[in-house]
Design an enzyme around this catalytic site. Structure first.
Site, short mmCIF file in Angstrom:
data_model
loop_
_atom_site.label_atom_id
_atom_site.label_comp_id
_atom_site.label_asym_id
_atom_site.label_seq_id
_atom_site.Cartn_x
_atom_site.Cartn_y
_atom_site.Cartn_z
N LYS A 253 47.02 43.60 -58.98
CA LYS A 253 45.83 43.19 -58.23
C LYS A 253 46.16 42.00 -57.33
O LYS A 253 47.07 41.23 -57.62
CB LYS A 253 44.68 42.85 -59.18
CG LYS A 253 44.92 41.63 -60.03
CD LYS A 253 43.67 41.22 -60.79
CE LYS A 253 43.97 39.91 -61.53
NZ LYS A 253 42.90 39.35 -62.27
N LYS B 263 48.35 35.60 -69.41
CA LYS B 263 48.63 34.22 -68.99
C LYS B 263 49.52 33.50 -69.98
O LYS B 263 50.30 32.65 -69.61
CB LYS B 263 47.32 33.44 -68.77
CG LYS B 263 46.61 33.88 -67.53
CD LYS B 263 45.64 32.83 -67.02
CE LYS B 263 45.04 33.28 -65.70
NZ LYS B 263 43.81 32.59 -65.34
N LYS C 261 45.15 35.06 -57.03
CA LYS C 261 45.34 33.69 -56.54
C LYS C 261 46.69 33.15 -56.94
O LYS C 261 47.28 32.33 -56.25
CB LYS C 261 44.30 32.77 -57.19
CG LYS C 261 42.91 32.94 -56.72
CD LYS C 261 42.05 32.10 -57.66
CE LYS C 261 40.61 32.03 -57.20
NZ LYS C 261 39.79 31.34 -58.22
#
Ligand code: AMP
Ligand code: TRP
Length: 330
Positions: free
Chosen positions: A194, A111, A197
């Site tokens: 993966k 991130k 969101k």
């Protein structure tokens, strides 16, 4: 009765991966364990959030928990920020945590990857300590999560063990519970990543609130591998992912699924998969839309009260052990 604790962030766009990797297992485990399911709104603050939409997403996530089948008469459902013990224990654990341990977390590295150190928030680094506090406050035995949370669980165990060693037996050491199938549902547009969101390309993930047309279109466009055989095969990640989703949604074994598709083509697989997915999503969404705000507020208020009872006991012990007793100690 042994305890489980788990949570998800109210960051919107909950997808089939969240359901198959986490929520679905929670609904099964709640009958075997004393269960706490949390909406971790404080974790969501590690990324910029619009206040009004955070409130909306928090409410939406609570409704998704209920629609998925978490039974508030059996499990405790609550919002993290309603139980102040979570933030308080986080500070106490922060002082037992090393910067290096947090900098090694893959999720932090991913991130923070695109951002300079100067603009990366401290919350993003500290995220796993808040998660450890969530888990340890409830003397949790088992934490059902997807594969991506395994490293955070290991840190939680390390922190608990270190605290117990340095200050005396205080925390139960939690175990991760990662499902054998579904722990890592992959993106439909890029099966090496993966389903997420935060995916900038929404065609890669099936939203739990997507309508039937969108679901059909997304499966139709899903990438496939070379070769025509419809079989589970680690060297063919796209087809394996589609088959995994199908097997989980229809409660079939891998073998049954392969038999079902023997001699059939990708088109057939995709259309049966869309059907199975819509058959799951329609009643799910109906339950979601039927939950009133008033009912939800009652559930969450009661949940917070029950959660606080457990959390405060652990926090009192921790503070006692550390010599943080305030005026009482004078
Ligand atoms: P989050 O979306 O990060 O709040 O995650 C909520 C839960 O869903 C966690 O237990 C995750 O491990 C799980 N999860 C997230 N993405 C996936 C995925 N693609 N496949 C399986 N589980 C997932
Ligand atoms: N970090 C988890 C995620 O992003 C969410 C989470 C926060 C969690 N606290 C938790 C999961 C405690 C399990 C237990 O998915």
């Amino acid at each position: 009765m042994k305890r489980i604790f788990s949570g998800a962030q109210p960051t919107g766009n909950l997808h089939l991966g969240n359901y198959l990797g986490a929520l679905r297992n929670w609904t099964q485990l709640q009958h075997e364990y004393e269960s706490f399911f949390c909406i971790v709104d404080l974790h969501a603050l590690t990324q910029p959030q619009n206040p009004q939409s955070l409130i909306t997403k928090t409410k939406e996530l609570a409704k998704l928990y209920l629609a998925a089948g978490i039974d508030p008469t059996v499990s405790t459902i609550f919002i993290q920020s309603d139980v102040a013990e979570h933030t308080e224990l986080t500070w106490l654990l922060n002082c037992q945590t090393r910067i290096g341990e947090l900098e090694r977390m893959t999720q932090f590295k991913e991130k923070g990857r695109n951002t300079e150190r100067e603009s990366t928030g401290v919350g993003l680094l500290d995220y796993p300590v808040l998660m450890a506090a969530d888990i340890l406050l409830y003397q949790t035995d088992l934490v059902p999560v997807g594969e991506d949370q395994k490293q955070h669980l290991e840190l939680t165990r390390d922190l608990a063990q270190r605290f117990n060693r340095d200050y005396g037996e205080t925390f139960r050491i939690p175990e991760p519970f990662i499902p054998k199938a579904g722990a890592r549902i992959m993106s439909l547009s890029d099966p090496t990543k993966k389903m997420a969101k935060s995916d900038v390309d929404p065609s890669g993930s099936i939203g739990l609130l997507d309508d039937a047309d969108i679901v059909t279109r997304k499966f139709k466009r899903a990438v496939t591998d070379s070769g025509t055989e419809i079989k589970f095969d680690n060297t063919r990640p796209a087809i394996t992912n589609l088959l995994t989703i199908y097997a989980l949604l229809t409660n079939q074994t891998n073998e049954q699924v392969e038999n079902n598709f023997a001699g059939k083509g990708y088109g057939q697989l995709k259309s049966e998969l869309s059907e199975a997915c819509i058959a799951f999503l329609q009643p799910f969404q109906e339950r979601f839309h039927n939950i009133t705000d008033e009912h939800l507020r009652d559930i969450l208020t009661g949940g917070a009260r029950r959660a606080r009872e457990s959390a405060s006991q652990t926090l009192d012990t921790v503070k006692e052990r550390l010599g943080i007793v305030g005026a009482r100690g004078i």
